[in-house]
Design a protein around this motif. Sequence first.
Motif, PDB file in Angstrom:
ATOM      1  N   LEU A  35       0.730  -1.135   0.073  1.00 12.44           N
ATOM      2  CA  LEU A  35      -0.084  -0.084   0.093  1.00 12.44           C
ATOM      3  C   LEU A  35       0.676   1.343   0.016  1.00 12.44           C
ATOM      4  CD1 LEU A  35      -2.828  -0.916   2.478  1.00 12.44           C
ATOM      5  CD2 LEU A  35      -2.983  -1.045   0.033  1.00 12.44           C
ATOM      6  N   LEU A  36       2.025   1.164   0.116  1.00 14.07           N
ATOM      7  CA  LEU A  36       2.832   2.461   0.147  1.00 14.07           C
ATOM      8  C   LEU A  36       2.934   3.228  -0.882  1.00 14.07           C
ATOM      9  CD1 LEU A  36       4.861   3.926   2.407  1.00 14.07           C
ATOM     10  CD2 LEU A  36       6.822   2.593   1.308  1.00 14.07           C
ATOM     11  N   PRO A  37       3.159   2.795  -2.136  1.00 15.02           N
ATOM     12  CA  PRO A  37       2.973   3.445  -3.182  1.00 15.02           C
ATOM     13  C   PRO A  37       1.767   4.288  -3.322  1.00 15.02           C
ATOM     14  CG  PRO A  37       3.806   1.279  -3.978  1.00 15.02           C
ATOM     15  CD  PRO A  37       3.250   1.274  -2.540  1.00 15.02           C
ATOM     16  N   PHE A  38       0.511   3.777  -2.936  1.00 12.48           N
ATOM     17  CA  PHE A  38      -0.702   4.361  -3.096  1.00 12.48           C
ATOM     18  C   PHE A  38      -0.573   5.696  -2.298  1.00 12.48           C
ATOM     19  CE2 PHE A  38      -1.888  -0.047  -4.554  1.00 12.48           C
ATOM     20  CZ  PHE A  38      -2.129   0.310  -5.886  1.00 12.48           C
ATOM     21  N   ARG A  39      -0.078   5.372  -0.918  1.00 17.92           N
ATOM     22  CA  ARG A  39       0.109   6.504  -0.121  1.00 17.92           C
ATOM     23  C   ARG A  39       0.732   7.586  -0.619  1.00 17.92           C
ATOM     24  NH1 ARG A  39       1.019   4.852   5.830  1.00 17.92           N
ATOM     25  NH2 ARG A  39       0.021   6.937   6.150  1.00 17.92           N
ATOM     26  N   ILE A  40       2.007   7.146  -1.257  1.00 13.49           N
ATOM     27  CA  ILE A  40       3.045   8.089  -1.832  1.00 13.49           C
ATOM     28  C   ILE A  40       2.095   8.966  -2.772  1.00 13.49           C
ATOM     29  CG2 ILE A  40       4.916   8.379  -3.186  1.00 13.49           C
ATOM     30  CD1 ILE A  40       6.233   6.272  -1.355  1.00 13.49           C
ATOM     31  N   LEU A  41       1.466   8.587  -3.697  1.00 17.10           N
ATOM     32  CA  LEU A  41       0.655   8.987  -4.751  1.00 17.10           C
ATOM     33  C   LEU A  41      -0.315   9.809  -4.271  1.00 17.10           C
ATOM     34  CD1 LEU A  41       0.059   8.854  -7.781  1.00 17.10           C
ATOM     35  CD2 LEU A  41      -1.647   7.060  -7.574  1.00 17.10           C
ATOM     36  N   GLU A  46      -2.358  15.213  -3.477  1.00 24.59           N
ATOM     37  CA  GLU A  46      -2.884  16.323  -2.468  1.00 24.59           C
ATOM     38  C   GLU A  46      -1.969  17.569  -2.531  1.00 24.59           C
ATOM     39  OE1 GLU A  46      -3.362  16.833   2.271  1.00 24.59           O
ATOM     40  OE2 GLU A  46      -2.764  15.051   1.446  1.00 24.59           O
ATOM     41  N   LEU A  47      -0.733  17.514  -2.723  1.00 23.46           N
ATOM     42  CA  LEU A  47       0.056  18.521  -3.015  1.00 23.46           C
ATOM     43  C   LEU A  47       0.132  19.174  -4.197  1.00 23.46           C
ATOM     44  CD1 LEU A  47       3.616  17.346  -1.268  1.00 23.46           C
ATOM     45  CD2 LEU A  47       1.972  18.895  -0.295  1.00 23.46           C
ATOM     46  N   GLY A  48      -0.493  18.547  -5.256  1.00 22.16           N
ATOM     47  CA  GLY A  48      -0.301  18.912  -6.715  1.00 22.16           C
ATOM     48  C   GLY A  48      -1.788  19.845  -6.672  1.00 22.16           C
ATOM     49  N   PHE A  49      -3.000  19.412  -5.765  1.00 17.65           N
ATOM     50  CA  PHE A  49      -4.265  20.027  -5.957  1.00 17.65           C
ATOM     51  C   PHE A  49      -4.127  21.327  -5.014  1.00 17.65           C
ATOM     52  CE2 PHE A  49      -6.530  16.195  -6.893  1.00 17.65           C
ATOM     53  CZ  PHE A  49      -6.846  16.428  -8.140  1.00 17.65           C
ATOM     54  N   LYS A  50      -3.423  21.427  -3.998  1.00 14.35           N
ATOM     55  CA  LYS A  50      -3.138  22.537  -3.085  1.00 14.35           C
ATOM     56  C   LYS A  50      -2.231  23.722  -3.863  1.00 14.35           C
ATOM     57  CE  LYS A  50      -3.135  20.561   1.467  1.00 14.35           C
ATOM     58  NZ  LYS A  50      -2.449  20.334   2.858  1.00 14.35           N
ATOM     59  N   LEU A  51      -1.358  23.112  -4.781  1.00 16.52           N
ATOM     60  CA  LEU A  51      -0.424  23.959  -5.608  1.00 16.52           C
ATOM     61  C   LEU A  51      -1.402  24.744  -6.477  1.00 16.52           C
ATOM     62  CD1 LEU A  51       2.370  25.408  -6.459  1.00 16.52           C
ATOM     63  CD2 LEU A  51       2.433  23.241  -8.029  1.00 16.52           C
ATOM     64  N   VAL A  52      -2.129  23.917  -7.222  1.00 13.47           N
ATOM     65  CA  VAL A  52      -3.051  24.472  -8.220  1.00 13.47           C
ATOM     66  C   VAL A  52      -4.191  25.521  -7.573  1.00 13.47           C
ATOM     67  CG1 VAL A  52      -5.033  24.063  -9.874  1.00 13.47           C
ATOM     68  CG2 VAL A  52      -3.065  22.679 -10.040  1.00 13.47           C
TER      69      VAL A  52
END
Length: 64
Positions: A35-41, A46-52
Amino acid sequence: MRTLIALILWCMLFVLCWPIALMVLFLFPLIWLVLLPFRILGFTLELGFKLVGAILLFPFRVFR
């Protein structure tokens, strides 16, 4: 506190049904690794949406 509760629950499971408790003990790290890759994704999205959102709301902050 959360870790203590998890440890108490695991001990109760170990007393009630030790094969399942041992299976949980060995499978938990494997499931965590899967499940670790899904948490990183999710963190990246989330950071991308905050940036936009920050870019779109920047003009309103400047005029405020």
